[in-house]
Write a protein that holds these residues in place. Structure first.
Motif, PDB file in Angstrom:
ATOM      1  N   LEU A 137       0.849  -1.214   0.075  1.00 50.55           N
ATOM      2  CA  LEU A 137       0.035  -0.026   0.050  1.00 50.55           C
ATOM      3  C   LEU A 137       0.899   1.275   0.133  1.00 50.55           C
ATOM      4  O   LEU A 137       1.908   1.153   0.599  1.00 50.55           O
ATOM      5  CB  LEU A 137      -0.811   0.163   1.138  1.00 50.55           C
ATOM      6  CG  LEU A 137      -1.720  -1.098   1.694  1.00 50.55           C
ATOM      7  CD1 LEU A 137      -2.547  -0.939   2.951  1.00 50.55           C
ATOM      8  CD2 LEU A 137      -2.854  -1.511   0.336  1.00 50.55           C
ATOM      9  N   ARG A 141      -3.529   3.475   0.962  1.00 50.34           N
ATOM     10  CA  ARG A 141      -4.487   3.537   0.050  1.00 50.34           C
ATOM     11  C   ARG A 141      -4.805   2.265  -0.363  1.00 50.34           C
ATOM     12  O   ARG A 141      -3.986   1.359  -0.911  1.00 50.34           O
ATOM     13  CB  ARG A 141      -4.163   4.213  -1.105  1.00 50.34           C
ATOM     14  CG  ARG A 141      -4.327   5.968  -0.874  1.00 50.34           C
ATOM     15  CD  ARG A 141      -3.570   6.736  -2.076  1.00 50.34           C
ATOM     16  NE  ARG A 141      -4.317   6.439  -3.445  1.00 50.34           N
ATOM     17  CZ  ARG A 141      -4.205   7.122  -4.510  1.00 50.34           C
ATOM     18  NH1 ARG A 141      -3.174   7.666  -4.647  1.00 50.34           N
ATOM     19  NH2 ARG A 141      -4.889   6.594  -5.425  1.00 50.34           N
ATOM     20  N   TRP A 142      -5.981   1.734  -0.489  1.00 49.85           N
ATOM     21  CA  TRP A 142      -6.353   0.213  -1.081  1.00 49.85           C
ATOM     22  C   TRP A 142      -6.811   0.536  -2.352  1.00 49.85           C
ATOM     23  O   TRP A 142      -6.799  -0.521  -3.137  1.00 49.85           O
ATOM     24  CB  TRP A 142      -7.405  -0.402  -0.162  1.00 49.85           C
ATOM     25  CG  TRP A 142      -7.053  -0.942   1.178  1.00 49.85           C
ATOM     26  CD1 TRP A 142      -7.199  -0.358   2.330  1.00 49.85           C
ATOM     27  CD2 TRP A 142      -6.344  -1.960   1.688  1.00 49.85           C
ATOM     28  NE1 TRP A 142      -6.457  -0.922   3.328  1.00 49.85           N
ATOM     29  CE2 TRP A 142      -6.136  -2.062   2.880  1.00 49.85           C
ATOM     30  CE3 TRP A 142      -6.046  -2.915   0.712  1.00 49.85           C
ATOM     31  CZ2 TRP A 142      -5.482  -3.165   3.406  1.00 49.85           C
ATOM     32  CZ3 TRP A 142      -5.249  -4.129   1.204  1.00 49.85           C
ATOM     33  CH2 TRP A 142      -4.961  -4.242   2.729  1.00 49.85           C
ATOM     34  N   SER A 145      -3.564  -0.335  -4.503  1.00 46.11           N
ATOM     35  CA  SER A 145      -2.582  -1.093  -3.828  1.00 46.11           C
ATOM     36  C   SER A 145      -2.222  -2.177  -5.025  1.00 46.11           C
ATOM     37  O   SER A 145      -2.969  -2.387  -5.962  1.00 46.11           O
ATOM     38  CB  SER A 145      -3.268  -1.862  -2.868  1.00 46.11           C
ATOM     39  OG  SER A 145      -4.530  -2.489  -3.088  1.00 46.11           O
TER      40      SER A 145
END
Length: 353
Positions: A137, A141-142, A145
């Motif tokens: 990450l 932040r996903w 990712s």
């Protein structure tokens, strides 16, 4: 007061619900009521502040892994009001990670490559090529990712992930908006006014940074902090409409600009999309925010792109290898008990200077 409950679900490494029953990953109740609530005091915008601390005696997760927390009304349990991801990890392996310049010469000034080594310590990896999964990450932040890239090679009890493709645009230092005071203008605030329904903070116009030289500025990696300069933080902080403006010489046809950060729940949220004002030659947005300090970026997406596609920094913010970012490496292992166990974790702020 409205009543709200909270529940958690165990997930796989790629965020599908796992096959575990709640009794296999929770010790206590499967969902509990949020029982701490307090009304705001002395604010124009009235609200109720809810608090819950987890885990607690009657609600303890017992396995590592990915989890989703959901807030819902006990009268409409299928309608999810808030959802948040979190990860529970175990220190079963050693993760040594660093940021390097990408091998691709064309990306060296603009991108950052994450290289890391996983060392077995208190856990034995059987067939790591098939059972081990990794996720990286950038700034928590996903949405952008990177996951699932196999290791470069395995040497004894050491698994190496270098030059395998964990490459991120460097981006730029986050911008900030300081709404802590309702009486004094902080840096970046052009004016403050009190309206009938809320306060208003007029922000100074933002500057496009696409082709600017990189300047190292301190930031909090896209997060925000609720705060004010006079009263109790949670119930004494008022809400204010923050007026954002981004002057541009032209409209980006077929593309949308979003205000992005933890304030938008880490997504290009439709509520945070800016609108084009042809008379002022500017993109504008008015967003109601609780008093505090907020990091944000301007991200751009194609208007026809799917909701889960991440926005890019190229158009407004620019990309620089020298940007200081927070990186997280998560190591998952398909455990014999039938779930994705988090057996390693590393998090650090890179300092490319």
């Amino acid at each position: 007061y409205a009543s709200y409950n909270v529940r958690v679900f165990h997930c796989t490494h790629d965020w599908w619900y796992s096959d575990l029953h709640p009794s296999e990953y929770l010790d206590g109740f499967h969902d509990i009521a949020i029982d701490e609530m307090e009304d705001s005091f002395g604010t124009i915008v009235n609200y109720t502040h809810y608090t819950i601390d987890l885990p607690r005696d009657d609600f303890v997760w017992t396995r590592s892994g990915n989890y989703v927390l959901e807030v819902f009304s006990p009268y409409e349990p299928e309608e999810i009001l808030i959802s948040r991801r979190f990860v529970v990890y175990e220190d079963l392996s050693l993760v040594e990670a660093e940021v390097r310049e990408p091998v691709d010469i064309a990306l060296r000034r603009t991108h950052q490559e994450i290289s890391f080594i996983v060392k077995e310590e208190n856990y034995t990896f059987l067939d790591p090529y098939n059972n081990l999964s990794t996720t990286v990450l950038q700034n928590a932040r996903w949405d952008n990712s990177i996951s699932g890239i196999p290791p470069r090679y395995i040497k004894g009890r050491q698994i190496e992930f270098s030059e395998v493709g964990y490459i991120f645009p460097g981006g730029n230092a986050y911008r900030f908006v300081d709404l802590k005071s309702l009486h004094y203008t902080a840096r970046g605030i052009a004016g403050i006014s009190e309206g009938k329904h809320s306060f208003h903070h007029l922000l100074e116009p933002s500057q496009r940074r696409t082709y600017s030289y990189h300047t190292s500025l301190p930031d909090i990696n896209g997060a925000f902090v609720i705060s004010n300069d006079r009263y109790e933080i949670h119930t004494g902080s008022d809400y204010s409409v923050a007026h954002f403006s981004l002057p541009m010489p032209f409209e980006l046809h077929g593309r949308d600009i979003y205000i992005f950060g933890e304030l938008s729940n880490g997504k290009c949220n439709p509520s945070f999309k800016m609108s084009w004002d042809p008379a002022a030659s500017s993109y504008d947005a008015n967003i109601l925010l609780k008093q505090g300090y907020y990091d944000y970026l301007y991200l751009v997406k194609d208007s026809s792109s799917p909701d889960n596609e991440p926005g890019v920094t190229d158009d407004i913010e620019g990309n620089h290898f020298a940007t200081d970012n927070l990186y997280t490496v998560i190591i998952y292992y398909a455990d014999f008990d039938g779930y994705d166990r988090v057996v390693g974790f590393a998090q650090w702020n890179n300092d490319p200077h």
